[in-house]
Design a protein around this motif. Sequence first.
Motif, PDB file in Angstrom:
ATOM      1  N   VAL A 108      34.773   8.464   3.644  1.00 25.15           N
ATOM      2  CA  VAL A 108      35.865   9.194   4.272  1.00 25.15           C
ATOM      3  C   VAL A 108      37.006   8.218   4.533  1.00 25.15           C
ATOM      4  CG1 VAL A 108      36.558  10.536   6.295  1.00 25.15           C
ATOM      5  CG2 VAL A 108      34.254  10.795   5.348  1.00 25.15           C
ATOM      6  N   PRO A 109      38.250   8.550   4.188  1.00 30.90           N
ATOM      7  CA  PRO A 109      39.362   7.623   4.430  1.00 30.90           C
ATOM      8  C   PRO A 109      39.412   7.182   5.880  1.00 30.90           C
ATOM      9  CG  PRO A 109      40.074   9.489   3.099  1.00 30.90           C
ATOM     10  CD  PRO A 109      38.686   9.804   3.554  1.00 30.90           C
ATOM     11  N   ASP A 110      39.727   5.907   6.101  1.00 27.70           N
ATOM     12  CA  ASP A 110      39.728   5.349   7.440  1.00 27.70           C
ATOM     13  C   ASP A 110      40.620   6.124   8.391  1.00 27.70           C
ATOM     14  OD1 ASP A 110      37.976   3.397   6.767  1.00 27.70           O
ATOM     15  OD2 ASP A 110      39.480   1.856   6.392  1.00 27.70           O
ATOM     16  N   GLY A 111      41.731   6.653   7.911  1.00 27.10           N
ATOM     17  CA  GLY A 111      42.667   7.322   8.784  1.00 27.10           C
ATOM     18  C   GLY A 111      42.108   8.551   9.475  1.00 27.10           C
ATOM     19  N   PHE A 112      41.001   9.117   8.950  1.00 24.61           N
ATOM     20  CA  PHE A 112      40.404  10.292   9.556  1.00 24.61           C
ATOM     21  C   PHE A 112      39.310   9.940  10.563  1.00 24.61           C
ATOM     22  CE2 PHE A 112      42.379  11.909   5.773  1.00 24.61           C
ATOM     23  CZ  PHE A 112      42.810  13.176   6.118  1.00 24.61           C
ATOM     24  N   LEU A 113      38.988   8.657  10.693  1.00 21.66           N
ATOM     25  CA  LEU A 113      37.941   8.211  11.599  1.00 21.66           C
ATOM     26  C   LEU A 113      38.508   7.249  12.631  1.00 21.66           C
ATOM     27  CD1 LEU A 113      35.140   7.475   8.961  1.00 21.66           C
ATOM     28  CD2 LEU A 113      35.508   9.596  10.237  1.00 21.66           C
ATOM     29  N   ASP A 114      37.879   7.211  13.820  1.00 16.72           N
ATOM     30  CA  ASP A 114      38.308   6.250  14.825  1.00 16.72           C
ATOM     31  C   ASP A 114      37.565   4.935  14.622  1.00 16.72           C
ATOM     32  OD1 ASP A 114      35.740   6.597  15.783  1.00 16.72           O
ATOM     33  OD2 ASP A 114      36.334   7.810  17.511  1.00 16.72           O
ATOM     34  N   VAL A 115      37.735   3.991  15.548  1.00 17.98           N
ATOM     35  CA  VAL A 115      37.140   2.665  15.389  1.00 17.98           C
ATOM     36  C   VAL A 115      35.622   2.709  15.469  1.00 17.98           C
ATOM     37  CG1 VAL A 115      39.163   1.477  16.258  1.00 17.98           C
ATOM     38  CG2 VAL A 115      37.402   2.232  17.869  1.00 17.98           C
ATOM     39  N   HIS A 116      35.058   3.819  15.955  1.00 16.76           N
ATOM     40  CA  HIS A 116      33.613   3.970  16.042  1.00 16.76           C
ATOM     41  C   HIS A 116      33.041   4.787  14.889  1.00 16.76           C
ATOM     42  CE1 HIS A 116      33.814   2.249  20.056  1.00 16.76           C
ATOM     43  NE2 HIS A 116      34.739   3.141  20.377  1.00 16.76           N
ATOM     44  N   GLY A 117      33.900   5.143  13.939  1.00 16.86           N
ATOM     45  CA  GLY A 117      33.435   5.903  12.791  1.00 16.86           C
ATOM     46  C   GLY A 117      33.342   7.390  13.023  1.00 16.86           C
ATOM     47  N   ARG A 118      33.864   7.868  14.148  1.00 16.10           N
ATOM     48  CA  ARG A 118      33.826   9.292  14.453  1.00 16.10           C
ATOM     49  C   ARG A 118      35.143   9.952  14.038  1.00 16.10           C
ATOM     50  NH1 ARG A 118      31.768   7.535  20.169  1.00 16.10           N
ATOM     51  NH2 ARG A 118      34.008   7.255  20.395  1.00 16.10           N
ATOM     52  N   PRO A 119      35.118  11.263  13.750  1.00 16.85           N
ATOM     53  CA  PRO A 119      36.378  11.958  13.405  1.00 16.85           C
ATOM     54  C   PRO A 119      37.401  11.793  14.519  1.00 16.85           C
ATOM     55  CG  PRO A 119      34.490  13.346  12.912  1.00 16.85           C
ATOM     56  CD  PRO A 119      33.952  12.157  13.655  1.00 16.85           C
ATOM     57  N   ARG A 120      38.620  11.478  14.158  1.00 13.59           N
ATOM     58  CA  ARG A 120      39.667  11.261  15.151  1.00 13.59           C
ATOM     59  C   ARG A 120      40.086  12.576  15.790  1.00 13.59           C
ATOM     60  NH1 ARG A 120      44.455   8.133  12.489  1.00 13.59           N
ATOM     61  NH2 ARG A 120      45.202   8.215  14.646  1.00 13.59           N
ATOM     62  N   ARG A 121      40.259  12.543  17.106  1.00  9.09           N
ATOM     63  CA  ARG A 121      40.600  13.747  17.847  1.00  9.09           C
ATOM     64  C   ARG A 121      41.979  14.269  17.452  1.00  9.09           C
ATOM     65  NH1 ARG A 121      39.819  13.430  24.181  1.00  9.09           N
ATOM     66  NH2 ARG A 121      37.700  13.101  23.374  1.00  9.09           N
ATOM     67  N   ILE A 122      42.919  13.378  17.154  1.00 13.04           N
ATOM     68  CA  ILE A 122      44.270  13.826  16.837  1.00 13.04           C
ATOM     69  C   ILE A 122      44.305  14.646  15.557  1.00 13.04           C
ATOM     70  CG2 ILE A 122      44.875  11.728  15.556  1.00 13.04           C
ATOM     71  CD1 ILE A 122      47.683  11.985  16.681  1.00 13.04           C
ATOM     72  N   VAL A 123      43.395  14.340  14.613  1.00 17.98           N
ATOM     73  CA  VAL A 123      43.346  15.106  13.372  1.00 17.98           C
ATOM     74  C   VAL A 123      42.941  16.544  13.657  1.00 17.98           C
ATOM     75  CG1 VAL A 123      42.207  15.325  11.134  1.00 17.98           C
ATOM     76  CG2 VAL A 123      42.894  13.072  11.965  1.00 17.98           C
ATOM     77  N   ALA A 124      41.892  16.719  14.471  1.00 17.62           N
ATOM     78  CA  ALA A 124      41.458  18.067  14.833  1.00 17.62           C
ATOM     79  C   ALA A 124      42.522  18.793  15.644  1.00 17.62           C
ATOM     80  CB  ALA A 124      40.151  17.991  15.620  1.00 17.62           C
ATOM     81  N   THR A 125      43.235  18.063  16.513  1.00 14.29           N
ATOM     82  CA  THR A 125      44.279  18.679  17.335  1.00 14.29           C
ATOM     83  C   THR A 125      45.419  19.201  16.478  1.00 14.29           C
ATOM     84  OG1 THR A 125      43.750  17.248  19.214  1.00 14.29           O
ATOM     85  CG2 THR A 125      45.919  18.273  19.201  1.00 14.29           C
ATOM     86  N   ILE A 126      45.854  18.403  15.517  1.00 18.46           N
ATOM     87  CA  ILE A 126      46.946  18.825  14.638  1.00 18.46           C
ATOM     88  C   ILE A 126      46.543  20.048  13.827  1.00 18.46           C
ATOM     89  CG2 ILE A 126      48.302  18.156  12.614  1.00 18.46           C
ATOM     90  CD1 ILE A 126      48.419  15.342  13.748  1.00 18.46           C
ATOM     91  N   ARG A 127      45.318  20.044  13.313  1.00 19.66           N
ATOM     92  CA  ARG A 127      44.856  21.197  12.534  1.00 19.66           C
ATOM     93  C   ARG A 127      44.821  22.463  13.397  1.00 19.66           C
ATOM     94  NH1 ARG A 127      42.866  19.805   7.589  1.00 19.66           N
ATOM     95  NH2 ARG A 127      42.169  17.644   7.261  1.00 19.66           N
ATOM     96  N   GLU A 128      44.314  22.341  14.620  1.00 19.39           N
ATOM     97  CA  GLU A 128      44.204  23.501  15.497  1.00 19.39           C
ATOM     98  C   GLU A 128      45.588  24.025  15.891  1.00 19.39           C
ATOM     99  OE1 GLU A 128      42.887  26.573  17.771  1.00 19.39           O
ATOM    100  OE2 GLU A 128      41.814  25.364  16.280  1.00 19.39           O
ATOM    101  N   ARG A 129      46.503  23.130  16.234  1.00 23.96           N
ATOM    102  CA  ARG A 129      47.845  23.568  16.619  1.00 23.96           C
ATOM    103  C   ARG A 129      48.571  24.214  15.448  1.00 23.96           C
ATOM    104  NH1 ARG A 129      49.965  18.407  20.307  1.00 23.96           N
ATOM    105  NH2 ARG A 129      48.695  18.890  22.159  1.00 23.96           N
ATOM    106  N   HIS A 130      48.418  23.647  14.276  1.00 17.76           N
ATOM    107  CA  HIS A 130      49.064  24.221  13.100  1.00 17.76           C
ATOM    108  C   HIS A 130      48.534  25.629  12.839  1.00 17.76           C
ATOM    109  CE1 HIS A 130      49.493  24.944   8.706  1.00 17.76           C
ATOM    110  NE2 HIS A 130      50.686  24.422   8.903  1.00 17.76           N
TER     111      HIS A 130
END
Length: 328
Positions: free
Chosen positions: A69-91
């Motif tokens: 998975v591209p690094d930009g979609f994961l945080d420093v712990h390897g988990r999905p980044r919250r901002i990605v899910a937030t942007i998708r939900e708001r959109h």
Amino acid sequence: MEIVCRDRATAYAEAAKQAAPQAVQVADVWHLWSNLAKAVEKTVAAHYGCLRSAHESATVANEPEPPPVPDGFLDVHGRPRRIVATIRERHRAVQELRATGRSLRGISRDLDLDYYSVRRYARTANVDELLVKVTQRRTKLDDYKPYIYQRFTEGCHNARQLFREVRDQGFPGERTTVSRYVRLLREGMVTTPPLPALPKPRRAPRWILTHPERLRPDEAVGTKEIRAACPEHDATVDHVRTFAGLMHEHHGEGLPAWIARVDQEALPHLGQFANGLLHDLDAVTTGLSSPWSSGEVEGQVTRVKLLKRAGYGRAELDLLRTRILLRT
């Protein structure tokens, strides 16, 4: 003959027409190029997935395992980044409310979001365009991840030692950054060699907007790669270079033909820019055909702003006026 050089704002066009109806209005070429640059940046963002797909396909051809998975979609712990899910939900929420006929102001109140954020979500049909800048931000460690991965697979699992080695190679970051990446390697979150970094979302437009003879060898190679990866990028490069030729050679008469060619392509952002020129065609054609520009005025505005900021909180209007008038 009187000349009025301006940008493409409707208010300026109307003011010039009323104040000096006999004057020839000229659209400033710097503002034209700036508008084109914004359209190119949006086009690259809209088709950034083409670059990622081509990039991953090349990796899959050389590696039996699926790409990570591209690094930009994961945080420093390897988990999905919250901002990605937030942007998708708001959109999704904005698009659904917009489809019901709700106004942007109403959506802003319903979702408790800034009006301009709501407008951006509403105007962007593909959510990936919004995620490009968020997920493709480069980090200081990106250029050193392949080396760390190689050393880790060779048996060196000591984060301190790996930090010292990349520091000697020029890594400017902190030890904790290396430690986090090594922890991902230990936990099996990174199982394949890191992909070479994709060009930044703003780097690819800069390559497209730069004269081919002024590109460095690596930039020329990068431009060739993005053209090969995406037909939309390839068409954009051709249109930008044609427009640059009209501007530098003062061939404004070729503008209608250029607009017609852009209209034949499936490039919404570039097409919007081209169609916008039709509303101010005479001034734009004159701007591309003559050496007139508002460069001197813009330079004076920049100088005044610099003087104002330098004296902010230290002096009053009298001193600012004196410094503006008594230029050296």
